[in-house]
Design a protein around this motif. Structure first.
Motif, PDB file in Angstrom:
ATOM      1  N   ASP A  55     -77.666  17.829  11.036  1.00 57.67           N
ATOM      2  CA  ASP A  55     -78.018  19.366  11.134  1.00 57.67           C
ATOM      3  C   ASP A  55     -78.401  19.911  12.358  1.00 57.67           C
ATOM      4  N   VAL A  56     -79.332  19.273  13.052  1.00 60.53           N
ATOM      5  CA  VAL A  56     -79.507  19.703  14.510  1.00 60.53           C
ATOM      6  C   VAL A  56     -78.298  19.647  15.239  1.00 60.53           C
ATOM      7  N   LYS A  57     -77.710  18.741  15.476  1.00 58.38           N
ATOM      8  CA  LYS A  57     -76.545  18.430  16.431  1.00 58.38           C
ATOM      9  C   LYS A  57     -75.569  19.739  15.989  1.00 58.38           C
ATOM     10  N   ALA A  58     -75.289  19.773  14.563  1.00 58.65           N
ATOM     11  CA  ALA A  58     -74.355  20.852  14.438  1.00 58.65           C
ATOM     12  C   ALA A  58     -74.712  22.255  15.011  1.00 58.65           C
ATOM     13  N   LEU A  59     -75.863  22.525  15.259  1.00 52.62           N
ATOM     14  CA  LEU A  59     -76.165  23.909  15.913  1.00 52.62           C
ATOM     15  C   LEU A  59     -75.714  24.112  17.278  1.00 52.62           C
ATOM     16  N   LYS A  60     -75.874  22.701  17.945  1.00 50.49           N
ATOM     17  CA  LYS A  60     -75.414  22.991  19.287  1.00 50.49           C
ATOM     18  C   LYS A  60     -76.175  23.361  20.227  1.00 50.49           C
ATOM     19  N   GLU A  61     -77.762  23.233  19.916  1.00 46.16           N
ATOM     20  CA  GLU A  61     -78.795  23.854  20.611  1.00 46.16           C
ATOM     21  C   GLU A  61     -79.228  22.973  21.684  1.00 46.16           C
ATOM     22  N   GLU A  62     -78.967  23.381  23.085  1.00 44.96           N
ATOM     23  CA  GLU A  62     -79.709  22.595  24.046  1.00 44.96           C
ATOM     24  C   GLU A  62     -81.143  22.194  24.030  1.00 44.96           C
ATOM     25  N   ASN A  63     -81.378  20.894  24.306  1.00 42.78           N
ATOM     26  CA  ASN A  63     -82.902  20.243  24.423  1.00 42.78           C
ATOM     27  C   ASN A  63     -83.499  20.573  23.255  1.00 42.78           C
ATOM     28  N   ALA A  64     -82.732  20.334  22.013  1.00 42.25           N
ATOM     29  CA  ALA A  64     -83.290  20.399  20.734  1.00 42.25           C
ATOM     30  C   ALA A  64     -84.017  19.279  20.420  1.00 42.25           C
ATOM     31  N   GLN A  65     -85.407  19.293  19.947  1.00 38.70           N
ATOM     32  CA  GLN A  65     -86.086  18.160  19.785  1.00 38.70           C
ATOM     33  C   GLN A  65     -85.899  17.738  18.207  1.00 38.70           C
ATOM     34  N   ILE A  66     -85.227  16.768  17.873  1.00 38.02           N
ATOM     35  CA  ILE A  66     -85.072  16.200  16.444  1.00 38.02           C
ATOM     36  C   ILE A  66     -86.314  15.598  16.028  1.00 38.02           C
ATOM     37  N   GLY A  67     -86.855  16.118  14.961  1.00 40.16           N
ATOM     38  CA  GLY A  67     -88.157  15.592  14.252  1.00 40.16           C
ATOM     39  C   GLY A  67     -88.421  16.888  13.112  1.00 40.16           C
ATOM     40  N   VAL A  68     -88.907  16.270  12.186  1.00 39.04           N
ATOM     41  CA  VAL A  68     -89.535  17.104  10.855  1.00 39.04           C
ATOM     42  C   VAL A  68     -90.679  17.867  11.562  1.00 39.04           C
ATOM     43  N   ARG A  69     -90.462  19.198  11.141  1.00 41.08           N
ATOM     44  CA  ARG A  69     -91.596  20.286  11.121  1.00 41.08           C
ATOM     45  C   ARG A  69     -92.144  20.311   9.623  1.00 41.08           C
ATOM     46  N   HIS A  70     -93.727  20.769   9.604  1.00 43.39           N
ATOM     47  CA  HIS A  70     -94.046  20.947   8.259  1.00 43.39           C
ATOM     48  C   HIS A  70     -94.086  22.457   7.908  1.00 43.39           C
ATOM     49  N   GLY A  71     -93.811  22.894   7.037  1.00 39.81           N
ATOM     50  CA  GLY A  71     -93.825  24.165   6.358  1.00 39.81           C
ATOM     51  C   GLY A  71     -95.156  24.631   5.611  1.00 39.81           C
ATOM     52  N   ILE A  72     -95.424  25.742   5.728  1.00 41.53           N
ATOM     53  CA  ILE A  72     -96.211  26.539   4.714  1.00 41.53           C
ATOM     54  C   ILE A  72     -95.749  27.692   4.309  1.00 41.53           C
ATOM     55  N   CYS A  73     -95.165  27.631   3.079  1.00 44.65           N
ATOM     56  CA  CYS A  73     -94.644  28.788   2.478  1.00 44.65           C
ATOM     57  C   CYS A  73     -95.437  29.573   1.343  1.00 44.65           C
ATOM     58  N   SER A  74     -95.583  30.980   1.583  1.00 48.08           N
ATOM     59  CA  SER A  74     -96.091  31.655   0.714  1.00 48.08           C
ATOM     60  C   SER A  74     -95.483  33.155   0.362  1.00 48.08           C
ATOM     61  N   ASP A  75     -95.649  33.548  -0.997  1.00 43.61           N
ATOM     62  CA  ASP A  75     -95.019  34.777  -1.005  1.00 43.61           C
ATOM     63  C   ASP A  75     -95.985  35.377  -2.338  1.00 43.61           C
ATOM     64  N   LEU A  76     -95.823  36.742  -2.417  1.00 44.80           N
ATOM     65  CA  LEU A  76     -96.401  37.469  -3.527  1.00 44.80           C
ATOM     66  C   LEU A  76     -95.820  37.121  -4.913  1.00 44.80           C
ATOM     67  N   SER A  77     -94.670  36.751  -5.028  1.00 45.08           N
ATOM     68  CA  SER A  77     -93.546  36.530  -5.894  1.00 45.08           C
ATOM     69  C   SER A  77     -93.842  35.259  -6.606  1.00 45.08           C
ATOM     70  N   PRO A  78     -94.139  35.064  -7.974  1.00 41.96           N
ATOM     71  CA  PRO A  78     -93.947  33.760  -8.809  1.00 41.96           C
ATOM     72  C   PRO A  78     -92.667  33.283  -8.643  1.00 41.96           C
ATOM     73  N   ILE A  79     -91.626  33.973  -8.834  1.00 41.99           N
ATOM     74  CA  ILE A  79     -90.142  33.487  -9.018  1.00 41.99           C
ATOM     75  C   ILE A  79     -89.769  33.000  -7.588  1.00 41.99           C
ATOM     76  N   ALA A  80     -90.291  33.752  -6.533  1.00 45.42           N
ATOM     77  CA  ALA A  80     -89.766  33.187  -5.037  1.00 45.42           C
ATOM     78  C   ALA A  80     -90.476  32.044  -4.834  1.00 45.42           C
ATOM     79  N   SER A  81     -91.804  32.123  -4.998  1.00 47.18           N
ATOM     80  CA  SER A  81     -92.379  30.667  -4.947  1.00 47.18           C
ATOM     81  C   SER A  81     -91.958  29.312  -5.765  1.00 47.18           C
ATOM     82  N   LEU A  82     -91.527  29.650  -6.947  1.00 46.07           N
ATOM     83  CA  LEU A  82     -91.154  28.608  -7.673  1.00 46.07           C
ATOM     84  C   LEU A  82     -89.593  28.227  -7.270  1.00 46.07           C
ATOM     85  N   ILE A  83     -88.847  29.130  -6.648  1.00 47.17           N
ATOM     86  CA  ILE A  83     -87.527  28.825  -6.012  1.00 47.17           C
ATOM     87  C   ILE A  83     -87.903  28.088  -4.785  1.00 47.17           C
TER      88      ILE A  83
END
Length: 878
Positions: free
Chosen positions: A178-206
């Motif tokens: 997925d990273v190579k498909a973007l063809k971004e120079e100097n991209a460091q491959i490696g998982v980043r951690h996400g914190i996702c929040s939203d006011l909407s219950p359906i959005a957070s469930l999705i």
């Protein structure tokens, strides 16, 4: 069939039970469990204990405790504020140390310049398409920003996460393909951690189902078993008869019934307006009873009253009748008009008692007003035929307590409703951004819809899931996230009155029984009594929280999708008001527009991306300790210059970076001083003097020494140079900018993104009109929708029209100023004042100049030499 037969319950039998497999041990937040079920049970019990305290946090959703607990998969996802976010942050910070030892990240990682390139990404991605939502940013586009601003192991936050694409992007940064498909120079491959929040219950469930651990095979097995069970019990509801043989209904077409304005008889729209042989839909047609020409424009809808067993009262809805059935018989599809068999089946279903099933009353709102007014709909169950509503209830009872199965169910909620529009090519759909019920709609077979969605949900699987956590939180109070703990923020907040999220989500949320608490919903909505002022206040509170949780020296990227200059200015002012420093505005083309973007003449093809950073600890400390604020000001400018792009490409040319102009640099400095409450140490003239003494000027821009060398080298390699863009901070500057841009005719949608990019806040007290107003008053629009500069002969005519409008507006200012208790007017158009003063001077109406001058902002009068000249002369002659 009795009400007992269709009462909602969990009707699992031995055949449905899963084969028991001894799972591997599970470790979560340092606690070991024998299975995922044991982990889930433990943390659900812990969440229940914490609910009383969590309910004190802004944005806590509306719902029963049991429904909130059952929807949650803690600690990874909670259908309320997530109390374990800081525990995950602490765990991830420890993980960073190990990654540094392995050489996969640097302890002194620093991003000096913004990701300044324009981004274009399509939406045809399985993850993007599996579940509808009001707005989404394609995750590959977000990946580009995350790869630029972060390194493996970093923590990425999105407080308006919607469907959680930021979390998906963060995790997919660990996918080499997925990273190579973007063809971004100097991209460091490696998982980043996400914190996702939203006011909407359906959005957070999705968001949870796109981000958390997911086994496609187990999901498919469970989903298929559910469909088999329900089809066995309720499959008779989708049966028809063809030549004496039972056939399976694929969908049924329903039509509104109208009343002839001439004879008062009922007209079934389908019978008169649709010609399947010629494949046309008629705009008008003769009444079959009296011959009068009828159309939807001159007919009223027919209404019918019936007893609603769910509400236990009579209700009046617009009359709809089934007209056509599409079926499958012996593997072949066919179509027929509705016959007595179909009518009898529908009557049988209509007689089923629904008293044991729940529904939700529609909240009063902007979008909800349409179905209430046009269709008589007051409760969410009325968006469905009774057949589909019963079927959906049966299925939902089997999907509870499992987020991924629940989302599979909610993914078809819209398309199984009366909002699904009939089209002659049968490629129907709902009208996005509305709760519109068409006059001809398709009632789809629920089982067929869900069967097709099994593969869609399976296709959302990707490696590296389970590295993000999800929460319901108001961005105005991120109290479960500690200070300075986030490495990067990418966010796509609501912008003004574009979309009424909570209203549009009410259909989904009525099923999951956890509803948005819209008190802190950052929108402009008359029904919620939220004006631009309330919206600005909520966005300011949200950005203040963003500033608090983001680490010093780190970056914030905001996607902006709104054509309003006032909303644009409020966003930039809010960002700078809390301490962020804005450094770049670029374009994000999502390629496929929403309904409004596609069909309106003022549609904007591209969203804008605002990039800003939180000043470093060193600069913040200098400001706090330094007594020489003038010297510290240049230190601030140096840090700002370091964060600005050195070179921007436009085709094969290089283009000037307007943020490096002295005017913009001074504006950024003033904004920071005002925000911090410091006295401004110098005027614009002294600022430019010190700027030239300390930094290097090239093409009207300022650079550090090393940046100037880099700029010269890159400029030499380009074939041309696009000079500094005209700034748009007043109406006159806007007109001049448009004159230059319209040397080649362009549409509004082509102009608008560039217009927004080049806008600066107007002088205090001045109001910059919307782009469309300036175009209509000063330029010509051709038949193809292109705006161009007026012909010399027509320019005079346009000037007369424009002057009349301005004089009319000036007279309104004068009328307001002449009132006995008139106060100073905060918002006036500078060009109108200039023109009005000039005309009054010609007519020797000096009193009008003085009266208006005394009632506009003093700073506006004193800082504009044209106004001040007329005012001083008029004052001496009154």
């Amino acid at each position: 069939m009795s009400s007992k037969d269709i009462s909602p319950r969990l009707f699992l039998d031995d055949e449905f039970e899963e084969t028991k497999i001894v799972p591997d041990k599970v470790v979560c937040l340092g606690i070991e469990f024998p299975s995922e079920d044991a982990r889930r049970e433990y943390f659900r019990a812990e969440l229940r204990k914490k609910l009383p305290e969590l309910k004190q946090i802004e944005g806590f959703p509306i719902g029963e405790d049991d429904d909130i607990i059952n929807l949650s998969d803690p600690p990874y996802y909670t259908a309320c504020p997530n109390p374990w976010l800081n525990d995950f942050i602490e765990e991830w910070e420890k993980e960073k140390v190990e990654l540094e030892k392995e050489g996969k990240r640097k302890a002194n990682f620093e991003v000096k310049t913004p990701y300044a390139a324009d981004v274009s990404e399509g939406k045809n991605n399985p993850i993007y398409m599996a579940h509808a939502y009001h707005t989404k940013v394609p995750h590959p586009a977000i990946m580009r920003y995350i790869l630029h601003y972060t390194q493996p192991g970093d923590i990425v936050f999105d407080g308006f996460c919607g469907t959680g694409m930021t979390g998906v992007a963060a995790q997919l940064c660990g996918s080499e393909n997925d990273v190579k498909a973007l063809k971004e120079e100097n991209a460091q491959i490696g998982v980043r951690h996400g914190i996702c929040s939203d006011l909407s219950p359906i959005a957070s469930l999705i968001a949870a189902t796109y981000n958390l651990k997911f086994d496609p095979k187990t999901f498919e097995r469970k989903a298929s078993r559910i469909l088999e069970q329900v089809e066995k019990e309720l499959g008779w509801m989708y049966e028809t008869e063809v030549d004496g043989k039972k056939a399976k209904i694929n969908y049924t077409i329903w039509s509104d019934v109208f009343v002839c304005p001439s004879c008062g008889n009922e007209i079934v729209l389908w019978d008169e307006a649709v010609d399947l042989d010629k494949e046309i839909m008629k705009d008008s047609f003769p009444c079959p009873h009296c011959g009068n020409t009828c159309s939807k424009k001159n007919m009223e809808k027919a209404w019918e009253t019936s007893f609603d067993s769910l509400l236990n009262k009579t209700v009046t809805l617009n009359k709809k009748v089934p007209v056509r059935v599409n079926y499958t018989l012996s593997g072949k599809r066919g179509e027929k008009d509705v016959d007595s068999y179909d009518i009898d089946l529908i009557r049988k279903i209509e007689n089923i008692n629904l008293s044991e099933i729940s529904t939700y009353k529609l909240q009063e709102g902007y979008n909800t007003a349409q179905p209430i007014r046009s269709n008589g709909i007051t409760h969410t169950h009325q968006f469905y035929t009774k057949r589909n509503f019963i079927y959906l209830n049966k299925i939902y009872e089997l999907t509870k307590c499992n987020p991924i199965i629940t989302i599979w169910f909610t993914s078809i909620i819209q398309n199984s409703s009366k909002m699904y529009k009939f089209r002659l090519d049968r490629k129907g759909g709902i009208v996005n951004g509305t709760l519109f019920i068409p006059s001809l709609n398709i009632e789809q077979n629920i089982v067929k819809l869900l069967h097709s969605k099994i593969q869609d949900i399976k296709n959302t699987f990707y490696n590296n899931r389970d590295n993000s956590v999800i929460s319901i939180l108001s961005a105005t109070q991120l109290s479960t996230i500690r200070n300075s703990s986030i490495d990067y923020i990418f966010t796509d907040p609501p912008f003004g009155g574009n979309i009424m999220y909570s209203e549009l989500s009410s259909i989904w949320e009525s099923w999951i029984k956890v509803v948005t608490n819209n008190k802190e919903e950052a929108i402009i909505n008359n029904v919620q009594h939220k004006t631009l002022f309330e919206y600005q206040t909520l966005m300011n509170q949200s950005f203040k929280e963003y500033y608090r949780v983001l680490k010093a020296g780190k970056w914030l990227t905001i996607e902006f999708s709104n054509t309003s200059a006032s909303v644009w200015n409020s966003i930039q002012n809010a960002l700078q008001g809390v301490g962020f420093v804005v450094v770049n505005v670029a374009a994000l083309d999502k390629k496929q527009g929403s309904f409004k973007a596609v069909t309106t003449t003022t549609a904007v093809k591209q969203d804008l991306v605002i990039t800003c950073y939180k000043p470093s600890d060193a600069i913040i400390e200098k400001f706090e300790k330094s007594e020489d604020k003038a010297k510290t000001a240049m230190d601030f400018i140096e840090e700002l210059l370091v964060h600005l792009p050195v070179h921007l490409s436009k085709g094969e040319s290089t283009t000037a970076v307007i943020e490096r102009s002295p005017k913009i640099l001074f504006d950024r400095l003033i904004s920071y001083y005002v925000q911090k409450g410091y006295a401004i140490p110098m005027d614009a003239q002294e600022f430019q003097k010190q700027l030239r003494e300390r930094f290097i000027e090239r093409d009207g821009m300022f650079f550090t020494a090393s940046q100037a060398i880099e700029y010269e080298q890159k400029k030499e390699k380009c074939s041309g140079f696009v000079p500094m863009a005209l700034f748009i901070s007043s109406e006159a500057e806007g007109i001049e900018w448009l004159k230059r841009e319209l040397q080649n005719p362009q549409t509004y949608s082509d102009l608008q993104p560039e217009w927004m990019k080049n806008m600066l806040p107007p002088k205090k007290g001045d109001v910059l009109p919307e782009l469309m107003s300036i175009l209509e008053e000063n330029f010509i629009k051709d038949e193809e929708g292109n705006w161009r500069n007026p012909d010399p002969e027509k320019a005079a005519d346009l000037e007369i029209i424009r002057n009349r409008r301005m004089m009319k507006e000036f007279n309104m200012y004068l009328e307001q100023a002449q009132k006995p208790k008139a106060k100073r007017m905060k918002d006036t158009r500078l060009e109108v004042l200039r023109y009005g003063f000039k005309e009054c001077y010609k007519q020797k109406n000096y009193q009008a100049i003085v009266t208006v001058g005394d009632h506009i902002l003093e700073s506006l009068l004193q800082e504009d030499e044209v106004l001040l000249q007329y005012y001083d002369i008029a004052s001496s002659r009154v």
